[in-house]
Design a protein around this motif. Structure first.
Motif, PDB file in Angstrom:
ATOM      1  N   MET A 139       0.854  -1.196   0.000  1.00  7.00           N
ATOM      2  CA  MET A 139       0.000   0.000   0.000  1.00  7.00           C
ATOM      3  C   MET A 139       0.886   1.239   0.000  1.00  7.00           C
ATOM      4  SD  MET A 139      -2.848   1.131   2.813  1.00  7.00           S
ATOM      5  CE  MET A 139      -3.806  -0.330   2.503  1.00  7.00           C
ATOM      6  N   THR A 140       0.628   2.208  -0.824  1.00  8.45           N
ATOM      7  CA  THR A 140       1.457   3.403  -0.926  1.00  8.45           C
ATOM      8  C   THR A 140       1.063   4.417   0.132  1.00  8.45           C
ATOM      9  OG1 THR A 140      -0.029   4.531  -2.452  1.00  8.45           O
ATOM     10  CG2 THR A 140       1.610   3.047  -3.418  1.00  8.45           C
ATOM     11  N   GLU A 141       1.996   5.366   0.370  1.00  5.54           N
ATOM     12  CA  GLU A 141       1.716   6.440   1.328  1.00  5.54           C
ATOM     13  C   GLU A 141       0.513   7.256   0.869  1.00  5.54           C
ATOM     14  OE1 GLU A 141       4.061   7.419   3.887  1.00  5.54           O
ATOM     15  OE2 GLU A 141       2.880   9.079   4.629  1.00  5.54           O
ATOM     16  N   THR A 142       0.430   7.486  -0.456  1.00  4.03           N
ATOM     17  CA  THR A 142      -0.678   8.286  -0.984  1.00  4.03           C
ATOM     18  C   THR A 142      -2.010   7.598  -0.736  1.00  4.03           C
ATOM     19  OG1 THR A 142       0.739   9.206  -2.699  1.00  4.03           O
ATOM     20  CG2 THR A 142      -1.647   9.325  -3.051  1.00  4.03           C
ATOM     21  N   THR A 143      -2.056   6.271  -0.986  1.00  8.91           N
ATOM     22  CA  THR A 143      -3.298   5.532  -0.764  1.00  8.91           C
ATOM     23  C   THR A 143      -3.713   5.590   0.686  1.00  8.91           C
ATOM     24  OG1 THR A 143      -2.745   4.048  -2.584  1.00  8.91           O
ATOM     25  CG2 THR A 143      -4.409   3.299  -1.008  1.00  8.91           C
ATOM     26  N   THR A 144      -2.741   5.380   1.580  1.00 14.20           N
ATOM     27  CA  THR A 144      -3.041   5.424   2.999  1.00 14.20           C
ATOM     28  C   THR A 144      -3.495   6.806   3.432  1.00 14.20           C
ATOM     29  OG1 THR A 144      -1.399   3.707   3.377  1.00 14.20           O
ATOM     30  CG2 THR A 144      -2.118   4.963   5.294  1.00 14.20           C
ATOM     31  N   ASN A 145      -2.844   7.854   2.893  1.00  9.21           N
ATOM     32  CA  ASN A 145      -3.241   9.213   3.250  1.00  9.21           C
ATOM     33  C   ASN A 145      -4.644   9.528   2.754  1.00  9.21           C
ATOM     34  OD1 ASN A 145      -0.861   9.739   4.567  1.00  9.21           O
ATOM     35  ND2 ASN A 145       0.142  10.672   2.786  1.00  9.21           N
ATOM     36  N   ASP A 146      -5.001   9.017   1.554  1.00  8.09           N
ATOM     37  CA  ASP A 146      -6.360   9.228   1.065  1.00  8.09           C
ATOM     38  C   ASP A 146      -7.383   8.610   2.011  1.00  8.09           C
ATOM     39  OD1 ASP A 146      -5.514   8.838  -2.471  1.00  8.09           O
ATOM     40  OD2 ASP A 146      -5.390  10.570  -1.119  1.00  8.09           O
ATOM     41  N   ARG A 147      -7.051   7.405   2.504  1.00  7.75           N
ATOM     42  CA  ARG A 147      -7.948   6.756   3.439  1.00  7.75           C
ATOM     43  C   ARG A 147      -7.998   7.532   4.744  1.00  7.75           C
ATOM     44  NH1 ARG A 147      -6.834   0.540   4.411  1.00  7.75           N
ATOM     45  NH2 ARG A 147      -7.501   0.555   2.229  1.00  7.75           N
ATOM     46  N   LEU A 178       1.962  -0.657   7.735  1.00  5.46           N
ATOM     47  CA  LEU A 178       0.948   0.408   7.789  1.00  5.46           C
ATOM     48  C   LEU A 178       0.903   1.213   6.497  1.00  5.46           C
ATOM     49  CD1 LEU A 178       1.443   1.883  11.383  1.00  5.46           C
ATOM     50  CD2 LEU A 178      -0.313   0.293  10.611  1.00  5.46           C
ATOM     51  N   GLY A 179       2.009   1.198   5.752  1.00  9.81           N
ATOM     52  CA  GLY A 179       2.058   1.989   4.540  1.00  9.81           C
ATOM     53  C   GLY A 179       2.214   3.467   4.799  1.00  9.81           C
ATOM     54  N   ILE A 180       2.914   3.826   5.898  1.00  8.83           N
ATOM     55  CA  ILE A 180       3.128   5.237   6.222  1.00  8.83           C
ATOM     56  C   ILE A 180       4.616   5.472   6.461  1.00  8.83           C
ATOM     57  CG2 ILE A 180       0.830   5.495   7.196  1.00  8.83           C
ATOM     58  CD1 ILE A 180       2.061   5.379   9.984  1.00  8.83           C
ATOM     59  N   ALA A 181       4.983   6.726   6.599  1.00  6.12           N
ATOM     60  CA  ALA A 181       6.383   7.081   6.773  1.00  6.12           C
ATOM     61  C   ALA A 181       6.929   6.553   8.097  1.00  6.12           C
ATOM     62  CB  ALA A 181       6.548   8.596   6.715  1.00  6.12           C
ATOM     63  N   LYS A 182       8.210   6.252   8.095  1.00  4.82           N
ATOM     64  CA  LYS A 182       8.851   5.735   9.303  1.00  4.82           C
ATOM     65  C   LYS A 182       8.802   6.755  10.429  1.00  4.82           C
ATOM     66  CE  LYS A 182      13.144   3.368  10.626  1.00  4.82           C
ATOM     67  NZ  LYS A 182      14.462   2.909  10.132  1.00  4.82           N
ATOM     68  N   SER A 183       8.922   8.034  10.099  1.00  7.37           N
ATOM     69  CA  SER A 183       8.874   9.080  11.122  1.00  7.37           C
ATOM     70  C   SER A 183       7.503   9.124  11.796  1.00  7.37           C
ATOM     71  CB  SER A 183       9.213  10.441  10.508  1.00  7.37           C
ATOM     72  OG  SER A 183       8.312  10.755   9.458  1.00  7.37           O
ATOM     73  N   SER A 184       6.433   8.978  11.003  1.00  5.72           N
ATOM     74  CA  SER A 184       5.078   8.964  11.569  1.00  5.72           C
ATOM     75  C   SER A 184       4.888   7.744  12.461  1.00  5.72           C
ATOM     76  CB  SER A 184       4.037   8.953  10.450  1.00  5.72           C
ATOM     77  OG  SER A 184       4.145  10.104   9.640  1.00  5.72           O
ATOM     78  N   THR A 185       5.422   6.610  12.018  1.00 10.23           N
ATOM     79  CA  THR A 185       5.324   5.387  12.805  1.00 10.23           C
ATOM     80  C   THR A 185       6.071   5.539  14.127  1.00 10.23           C
ATOM     81  OG1 THR A 185       5.243   4.105  10.754  1.00 10.23           O
ATOM     82  CG2 THR A 185       5.714   2.894  12.772  1.00 10.23           C
ATOM     83  N   VAL A 191      -5.575   7.247  15.842  1.00 13.69           N
ATOM     84  CA  VAL A 191      -6.122   6.147  16.649  1.00 13.69           C
ATOM     85  C   VAL A 191      -6.202   4.873  15.819  1.00 13.69           C
ATOM     86  CG1 VAL A 191      -8.151   5.342  17.920  1.00 13.69           C
ATOM     87  CG2 VAL A 191      -7.415   7.717  18.133  1.00 13.69           C
ATOM     88  N   THR A 192      -6.679   4.998  14.594  1.00  8.92           N
ATOM     89  CA  THR A 192      -6.784   3.839  13.711  1.00  8.92           C
ATOM     90  C   THR A 192      -5.427   3.194  13.493  1.00  8.92           C
ATOM     91  OG1 THR A 192      -8.687   4.821  12.583  1.00  8.92           O
ATOM     92  CG2 THR A 192      -7.510   3.072  11.423  1.00  8.92           C
ATOM     93  N   ARG A 193      -4.421   4.019  13.253  1.00  5.38           N
ATOM     94  CA  ARG A 193      -3.080   3.482  13.022  1.00  5.38           C
ATOM     95  C   ARG A 193      -2.506   2.858  14.295  1.00  5.38           C
ATOM     96  NH1 ARG A 193      -0.950   8.672   9.465  1.00  5.38           N
ATOM     97  NH2 ARG A 193      -1.822   8.019   7.456  1.00  5.38           N
ATOM     98  N   SER A 194      -2.775   3.467  15.443  1.00  7.64           N
ATOM     99  CA  SER A 194      -2.294   2.914  16.705  1.00  7.64           C
ATOM    100  C   SER A 194      -2.913   1.545  16.971  1.00  7.64           C
ATOM    101  CB  SER A 194      -2.599   3.870  17.855  1.00  7.64           C
ATOM    102  OG  SER A 194      -1.912   5.098  17.702  1.00  7.64           O
TER     103      SER A 194
END
Length: 266
Positions: A1-9, A45-52, A18-21
């Motif tokens: 899953m790409t960062e863009t797809t995850t961000n759209d969601r 998660l399909g997100i940036a390492k810094s956000s994780t 909360v959802t990601r946690s």
């Protein structure tokens, strides 16, 4: 899953952090104690390492996760919350006293499980005095169709409801050589449970273990479907012992019934 797809969601999610946690906690639970690195979590998660890293830091501060040399794993707070969930139910709180007072059960590993979708989810455990390491760890799941507690719970449903619930999960996982894999093979077992009053699993979920279980009547209308079951070494589980344990479990179930829900005498 790409960062863009995850961000759209995430844009459509009212609380993406909360959802990601929650997803992080689920990932660590599914890892079964094997630490996951920050990179592994971020990739899943399909997100940036810094956000994780920010999410994991908050979860670590709350003791929901803990960090070690190999990565992250679940923290002690998750166990506290799991215990608090189980202790909400009167039958779980009374379970330990009732089993300890039973001549037939107090030496055995006895557990409480709830029906959660197509699984039996284990909430409480009486260790007994058996030298054997038996049963299922707290918080673990087994396919309901393959475990004694699951059979006891499914037997409370009619065959049509069982088929609707479990048909999408066919074939069931073959955990042992004795595991069944279809609803058609399950239904005769459920008929036996209804006739006998208790469920018996002879090695369908764990080799060398015979499970015996009964369903509990709900203490309160909002309570989930619960069952109580014992795990016996197969070599000690002859028909007489299984019947003895089954009868004792039925007696325990009666003791764990809300006295205010009993029918009044005419």
């Amino acid at each position: 899953m790409t960062e863009t797809t995850t961000n759209d969601r995430a844009d459509r999610d009212p609380a993406p952090a909360v959802t990601r946690s929650l997803r992080i906690l689920t990932l660590l639970a599914e890892a079964e104690g094997v630490p996951m690195t920050l990179s592994d979590i971020a990739r899943a998660l399909g997100i940036a390492k810094s956000s994780t890293a920010n999410l994991c830091a908050v979860l670590e501060d709350g003791a929901m996760v803990e960090r070690e040399a190999g990565g992250y794993r679940l923290g002690r707070r998750t166990a506290e919350l799991g215990g608090a969930f189980a202790q909400q139910f009167n039958q779980v709180r009374e379970f330990y006293r009732v089993v300890a007072a039973s001549d037939a059960l107090h030496r055995e590993v006895v557990q409480v499980a709830m029906l959660d979708g197509v699984d039996a989810l284990y909430l409480a455990r009486h260790e007994g005095r058996s030298p054997y390491r038996l049963g299922t760890p707290l918080g673990s799941r087994l396919p309901a169709a393959l475990s004694a507690t699951g059979l006891a719970l499914l037997a409370r449903l009619d065959d049509g409801a069982v088929r609707s619930l479990l048909a999408p999960a066919e074939p069931f996982p073959r955990l042992t050589a004795s595991s069944i894999t279809t609803v058609d093979a399950l239904l005769p077992q459920l008929a036996e449970v209804r006739e006998r009053g208790y469920a018996v699993d002879r090695g369908g979920s764990f080799g060398g273990i015979t499970g015996v279980a009964v369903a509990l009547d709900p203490w309160a209308p909002a309570d989930p479907p619960l069952a109580i079951g014992a795990a016996l070494p197969a070599e000690h589980a002859d028909d007489a012992r299984v019947a003895e344990v089954g009868t004792a479990l039925l007696e325990a179930a009666r003791a764990l019934t809300n006295p205010l829900s009993a029918p009044r005498p005419a």
